[in-house]
Write a protein that holds these residues in place. Sequence first.
Motif, mmCIF file in Angstrom:
data_model
loop_
_atom_site.group_PDB
_atom_site.id
_atom_site.type_symbol
_atom_site.label_atom_id
_atom_site.label_comp_id
_atom_site.label_asym_id
_atom_site.label_seq_id
_atom_site.Cartn_x
_atom_site.Cartn_y
_atom_site.Cartn_z
ATOM 1 N N LEU A 1 0.822 -1.208 0.000
ATOM 2 C CA LEU A 1 0.000 0.000 0.000
ATOM 3 C C LEU A 1 0.860 1.262 0.000
ATOM 4 C CD1 LEU A 1 -2.891 1.196 0.264
ATOM 5 C CD2 LEU A 1 -2.514 1.149 2.742
ATOM 6 N N MET A 2 1.882 1.287 0.820
ATOM 7 C CA MET A 2 2.738 2.468 0.918
ATOM 8 C C MET A 2 3.576 2.679 -0.347
ATOM 9 S SD MET A 2 1.966 3.815 3.675
ATOM 10 C CE MET A 2 1.102 3.383 5.138
ATOM 11 N N SER A 3 3.966 1.620 -1.008
ATOM 12 C CA SER A 3 4.785 1.779 -2.224
ATOM 13 C C SER A 3 3.970 2.326 -3.387
ATOM 14 C CB SER A 3 5.442 0.456 -2.606
ATOM 15 O OG SER A 3 4.451 -0.480 -3.006
ATOM 16 N N ARG A 4 2.660 2.270 -3.311
ATOM 17 C CA ARG A 4 1.805 2.802 -4.379
ATOM 18 C C ARG A 4 1.430 4.262 -4.166
ATOM 19 N NH1 ARG A 4 -2.210 -2.340 -5.314
ATOM 20 N NH2 ARG A 4 -0.581 -3.729 -6.059
ATOM 21 N N GLN A 5 1.779 4.837 -3.022
ATOM 22 C CA GLN A 5 1.467 6.234 -2.734
ATOM 23 C C GLN A 5 2.332 7.151 -3.571
ATOM 24 O OE1 GLN A 5 -0.795 7.728 -1.271
ATOM 25 N NE2 GLN A 5 -1.512 6.583 0.480
ATOM 26 N N GLN A 6 1.748 8.249 -4.076
ATOM 27 C CA GLN A 6 2.500 9.244 -4.820
ATOM 28 C C GLN A 6 3.152 10.190 -3.819
ATOM 29 O OE1 GLN A 6 0.178 11.657 -7.413
ATOM 30 N NE2 GLN A 6 1.866 13.001 -7.903
ATOM 31 N N ILE A 7 4.464 10.331 -3.930
ATOM 32 C CA ILE A 7 5.202 11.207 -3.026
ATOM 33 C C ILE A 7 5.832 12.305 -3.866
ATOM 34 C CG2 ILE A 7 7.112 11.371 -1.401
ATOM 35 C CD1 ILE A 7 6.603 8.379 -0.784
ATOM 36 N N SER B 1 -0.402 19.921 -1.324
ATOM 37 C CA SER B 1 -0.796 18.534 -1.520
ATOM 38 C C SER B 1 -0.725 18.072 -2.972
ATOM 39 C CB SER B 1 -2.216 18.310 -0.986
ATOM 40 O OG SER B 1 -3.126 19.108 -1.719
ATOM 41 N N ASP B 2 -0.645 19.009 -3.932
ATOM 42 C CA ASP B 2 -0.606 18.622 -5.343
ATOM 43 C C ASP B 2 0.034 19.733 -6.160
ATOM 44 O OD1 ASP B 2 -0.947 17.563 -7.842
ATOM 45 O OD2 ASP B 2 -3.138 17.562 -7.788
#
Length: 143
Positions: free
Chosen positions: A24-30, A91-92
Motif C-alpha cells: 500500500l505504501m509503495s503505491r502512494q505518490q510522493i 498537496s498537489d
Amino acid sequence: MNWGKAITLTFILFAGFIGGMVTLMSRQQIDLVRDDYYQDEIQYQRQIDRVSNTARLKTPVTMVYQPEQQQVAFVLPDTMRKGEITFYRPSDRRQDFRVSISPNRTTRQVVSTARLSKGRWRVQLNWTDGRSEYYAEQEVYIQ
C-alpha cells in the motif's frame, strides 16, 4: 489449538499485515516540494534577504482572502516595479500557478479563487522596486 500453532499463525498474520502495508505504501505518490529542491536550497540566502527587506517596509503588503467574492486581494507598495504571485498547493504541485503583476495606476491587485480546488493554499508574493527584492507569504484555506 496448541501454543506452537497459535504462535505460527500470529507470525503469519503479522507478516501478511506488514506485506500489505508495504504494498500500500509503495503505491502512494510522493511529491517533493520542487523538482529543483537542492539547487533552490543553495539560493536560500537570497530568500532570507527578501524577507528581511519586507520586514523593514514602512507600509506592509497585505493579502486578504475574501471568500464571499471568491478572490484574494493584495495591496501592493507604490514603489513596486514588477512582481509575481504564486499560488502553491502543498498537496498537489500540478495545481500550482503564477500570476505576473506589473505596476499600474492602482496598488490593488485581485486574483480570483473561483476555479481553485478546496483546501490549503500558500500564497507567495515576490516583487522588486528596482533596487531590492521583497517576499511575503500567507496561507489561505479555500472553502
